[in-house]
Write an enzyme that holds these catalytic residues in place. Structure first.
Site, mmCIF file in Angstrom:
data_model
loop_
_atom_site.group_PDB
_atom_site.id
_atom_site.type_symbol
_atom_site.label_atom_id
_atom_site.label_comp_id
_atom_site.label_asym_id
_atom_site.label_seq_id
_atom_site.Cartn_x
_atom_site.Cartn_y
_atom_site.Cartn_z
ATOM 1 N N CYS A 1 -2.336 9.062 2.541
ATOM 2 C CA CYS A 1 -1.851 8.600 1.027
ATOM 3 C C CYS A 1 -3.114 8.818 0.264
ATOM 4 O O CYS A 1 -2.793 9.351 -1.016
ATOM 5 C CB CYS A 1 -1.637 7.127 1.354
ATOM 6 S SG CYS A 1 -3.017 6.264 2.067
ATOM 7 N N GLU B 1 0.852 -1.303 0.068
ATOM 8 C CA GLU B 1 0.087 -0.095 0.169
ATOM 9 C C GLU B 1 0.984 1.101 0.050
ATOM 10 O O GLU B 1 1.464 1.446 0.920
ATOM 11 C CB GLU B 1 -0.924 -0.077 1.269
ATOM 12 C CG GLU B 1 -1.616 -1.244 1.330
ATOM 13 C CD GLU B 1 -2.914 -1.091 0.675
ATOM 14 O OE1 GLU B 1 -3.139 -0.263 0.148
ATOM 15 O OE2 GLU B 1 -3.839 -2.145 0.469
HETATM 16 P P1 NAP Z 1 8.431 4.781 4.671
HETATM 17 O O1 NAP Z 1 9.806 5.566 4.773
HETATM 18 O O2 NAP Z 1 8.398 3.981 3.496
HETATM 19 O O3 NAP Z 1 8.217 3.945 5.951
HETATM 20 C C1 NAP Z 1 7.323 3.008 6.086
HETATM 21 C C2 NAP Z 1 7.766 2.172 6.899
HETATM 22 O O4 NAP Z 1 8.765 1.344 6.168
HETATM 23 C C3 NAP Z 1 8.460 2.557 8.098
HETATM 24 O O5 NAP Z 1 8.355 1.517 9.060
HETATM 25 C C4 NAP Z 1 9.738 2.487 7.616
HETATM 26 O O6 NAP Z 1 10.670 2.310 8.926
HETATM 27 C C5 NAP Z 1 10.038 1.137 7.025
HETATM 28 N N1 NAP Z 1 10.971 1.198 5.803
HETATM 29 C C6 NAP Z 1 11.505 2.052 5.220
HETATM 30 N N2 NAP Z 1 12.679 1.841 4.129
HETATM 31 C C7 NAP Z 1 12.707 0.584 4.494
HETATM 32 C C8 NAP Z 1 13.140 -0.671 3.819
HETATM 33 N N3 NAP Z 1 14.140 -0.349 2.884
HETATM 34 N N4 NAP Z 1 13.124 -1.873 4.233
HETATM 35 C C9 NAP Z 1 12.083 -2.223 5.145
HETATM 36 N N5 NAP Z 1 11.418 -1.030 5.658
HETATM 37 C C10 NAP Z 1 11.581 0.086 5.294
HETATM 38 O O7 NAP Z 1 7.172 5.826 4.218
HETATM 39 P P2 NAP Z 1 7.012 7.024 5.149
HETATM 40 O O8 NAP Z 1 7.590 8.007 4.068
HETATM 41 O O9 NAP Z 1 7.341 7.264 6.521
HETATM 42 O O10 NAP Z 1 5.271 7.058 4.832
HETATM 43 C C11 NAP Z 1 4.674 7.948 3.900
HETATM 44 C C12 NAP Z 1 4.211 7.249 2.766
HETATM 45 O O11 NAP Z 1 3.418 6.112 2.926
HETATM 46 C C13 NAP Z 1 3.678 8.139 1.577
HETATM 47 O O12 NAP Z 1 4.086 7.759 0.424
HETATM 48 C C14 NAP Z 1 2.170 7.543 1.848
HETATM 49 O O13 NAP Z 1 1.391 8.086 0.799
HETATM 50 C C15 NAP Z 1 2.326 6.218 1.950
HETATM 51 N N6 NAP Z 1 1.282 5.500 2.827
HETATM 52 C C16 NAP Z 1 0.209 4.861 1.739
HETATM 53 C C17 NAP Z 1 -0.848 4.386 2.579
HETATM 54 C C18 NAP Z 1 -1.533 3.152 1.780
HETATM 55 O O14 NAP Z 1 -2.501 2.497 2.391
HETATM 56 N N7 NAP Z 1 -1.691 3.271 0.417
HETATM 57 C C19 NAP Z 1 -1.116 4.833 3.855
HETATM 58 C C20 NAP Z 1 -0.489 5.355 4.530
HETATM 59 C C21 NAP Z 1 0.802 5.933 3.913
HETATM 60 P P3 NAP Z 1 11.528 3.582 9.522
HETATM 61 O O15 NAP Z 1 10.477 4.337 10.048
HETATM 62 O O16 NAP Z 1 12.428 2.904 10.447
HETATM 63 O O17 NAP Z 1 12.461 4.137 8.283
#
Ligand code: NAP
Length: 457
Positions: A263, A229
């Site tokens: 999102c 997602e």
């Molecule tokens: P993110 O950096 O991707 O973080 C999300 C999760 O992934 C965190 O637990 C993060 O851990 C972990 N993570 C990051 N890099 C990783 C890797 N290489 N391997 C494994 N885990 C990893 O996302 P964000 O920027 O905080 O969140 C915002 C994004 O999420 C936006 O693009 C938003 O649109 C999207 N989102 C989508 C939905 C949906 O349902 N489609 C809902 C909510 C948000 P750390 O915190 O330790 O880095």
């Protein structure tokens, strides 16, 4: 990244949490897998559904604590946190009440004989979740998993460690046995290792495209099922015959809710020319009038962004958009106050040559486009790398329904901002990811759909 609570309103770090070490991670796997082999996972569903019913009640009882912890860790205004907790209680209740019906064996007609599909748990799941809906993101995976019988190990975002621990505590209080749901403070490297472990049978990630691509690739490499997602750049279409007041009110909540860090937030406003002037004036005025302040204050609509990195990233995106020709109708900069606040912003005059045109703005920044007809609406809406949700405000519902069918996303809502409910399948296409959460579709993502056939000869 280290796990810590850094209050985005005060900019003060209040707590730090050490990562779980290798031994603790191994113990979590052993407990989860042992539970999967037990009658908890393989026996009757009723005890698991009873846990979900109690979890629903506990979330309701602890609504204020959950909301204030979210406010402290990621700046969500209190009433929005309470709304999130209500939704989470509803999700636990929905699966408690409906899982038996959704998971009952489905007959299959065949000339071989009497056939049916049964739904069985597959094993331990790994969930990787973001901070923007710290409890809702967890329960979207955990509630259906408990109903099915899949234990869950989750890695939450490093900026919401208290929310992560609080949720695990509530699940245990609800009567879930050890190993059913485990919170781990671990790094991305450890996530990759866990995906390679034979005891993990599926991975659900909500987050950015970058994380999704890494985790999805690793899951593919290890032949594990995954759901992703990811981000979105949802359209918010306003047709000439829309109810202007409703459209403005819906647009404000859809762009400023959770400080724009949703999102499915409305990111690209596509307004038909006949209503464009009136909508723009009212919308810009409402953006300017939004009450910004302490997330703990019940009057606050717009809290700070969740982190300094988020604020800096958004500021840079707006600067780049303006440098490439965008016009700022209001806002356009960090708010002149302490805390990670960004001014409600409306940008227009965006062309496909502007990098902003294809970017997701994860904050209170609206991109405004004026168009002349349905063809232009559909062309603009679909000119996106994302395909998550979308909203149409219209008087003529027949026209809105036809448009909804032509917009290439996983979800479209008419005359209400894109929202989430326990029974509504949630998810997207294109770079917004794959798979669905919630509803009857979501619970079947991580199940063994086992076919059984009795020969008629
Ligand atoms: P993110 O950096 O991707 O973080 C999300 C999760 O992934 C965190 O637990 C993060 O851990 C972990 N993570 C990051 N890099 C990783 C890797 N290489 N391997 C494994 N885990 C990893 O996302 P964000 O920027 O905080 O969140 C915002 C994004 O999420 C936006 O693009 C938003 O649109 C999207 N989102 C989508 C939905 C949906 O349902 N489609 C809902 C909510 C948000 P750390 O915190 O330790 O880095």
């Amino acid at each position: 990244m280290a796990y810590r609570t850094l209050n985005p309103y005060s900019e003060q770090m209040t707590r730090e949490f050490p990562e779980h070490d290798d031994f603790q991670v191994e113990m979590a796997l052993v407990r989860a897998d042992t539970l999967f082999q037990s009658t908890w996972s393989k026996g009757e569903r009723a005890p698991r559904l009873a846990v979900l019913a109690r979890l629903s009640d506990l979330i309701t009882t602890n609504c204020d604590l959950l909301a204030s912890t979210m406010a402290e860790e990621m700046g969500k205004p209190l009433f929005q946190g309470q709304m999130e907790a209500d939704l989470c209680a509803g999700i636990a209740r929905y699966y408690a009440d409906n899982a038996d019906e959704i998971l009952k064996p489905q007959p299959v007609t065949s000339d071989v004989g009497e056939g049916w599909v049964e739904y069985h748990p597959v094993g331990v799941l790994l969930a990787v979740e973001p901070w923007n809906f710290p409890i809702y993101q967890l329960i979207r995976v955990v509630a259906p998993a408990i109903a099915v019988g899949n234990p869950v190990i989750y890695k939450h975002a490093s900026i919401v460690p208290q929310c992560a621990a609080l949720f695990e505590d509530l699940v245990r209080q609800a009567g879930a046995p050890e190993g059913a749901v485990t919170n781990l403070y671990i790094s991305s490297t450890k996530v990759a290792e866990l995906i390679g472990d034979d005891r993990i049978q599926g991975v659900a990630l909500t987050g950015s495209e970058g994380a999704g691509s890494k985790v999805g690739a690793r899951a593919g490499e290890m032949l594990k099922k995954s759901t992703l997602e990811l981000g979105g750049s949802d359209v918010f279409v306003v047709l000439n015959d829309a109810d202007l007041a409703k459209a403005v009110q819906g647009g404000i909540f859809a762009r400023l809710g959770n400080a724009g860090q949703i999102c499915t937030g409305a990111k690209r406003f596509i307004v038909e020319r006949g209503i464009a002037e009136a909508f723009t004036q009212a919308f810009v005025g409402a953006m300017q009038g939004a009450v910004m302040g302490d997330p703990m204050d019940p009057q606050t609509l717009l809290g700070p962004l969740a982190s300094r990195e988020g604020l800096e990233g958004l500021s840079g995106q707006v600067e780049e958009a303006v440098a490439h020709g965008a016009t700022v109708l209001t806002g356009g900069k960090r708010a002149d106050r302490s805390g990670f606040f960004y001014e409600p912003t409306v940008l227009t005059d965006l062309t496909p040559e502007n990098p902003a045109f294809y970017q997701e703005f994860f904050g209170p920044v609206a991109l405004l486009f004026v168009v002349d007809d349905d063809e232009a609406i559909v062309a603009l809406a679909n000119d996106s790398n994302f395909g998550l949700g979308g909203t149409i405000y219209a008087g003529d519902i027949t026209r809105a329904r036809a448009l909804a069918s032509r917009i290439e996303t996983g979800m479209v809502f008419i005359n209400t901002p894109t929202t989430s409910r326990p029974e509504l399948p949630f998810g997207g296409i294109k770079r917004s990811g794959y798979g669905r959460e919630l509803g009857d579709v979501g619970i079947k993502e991580f199940v063994n759909r086992k076919l059984v056939v009795v020969s008629n000869t």
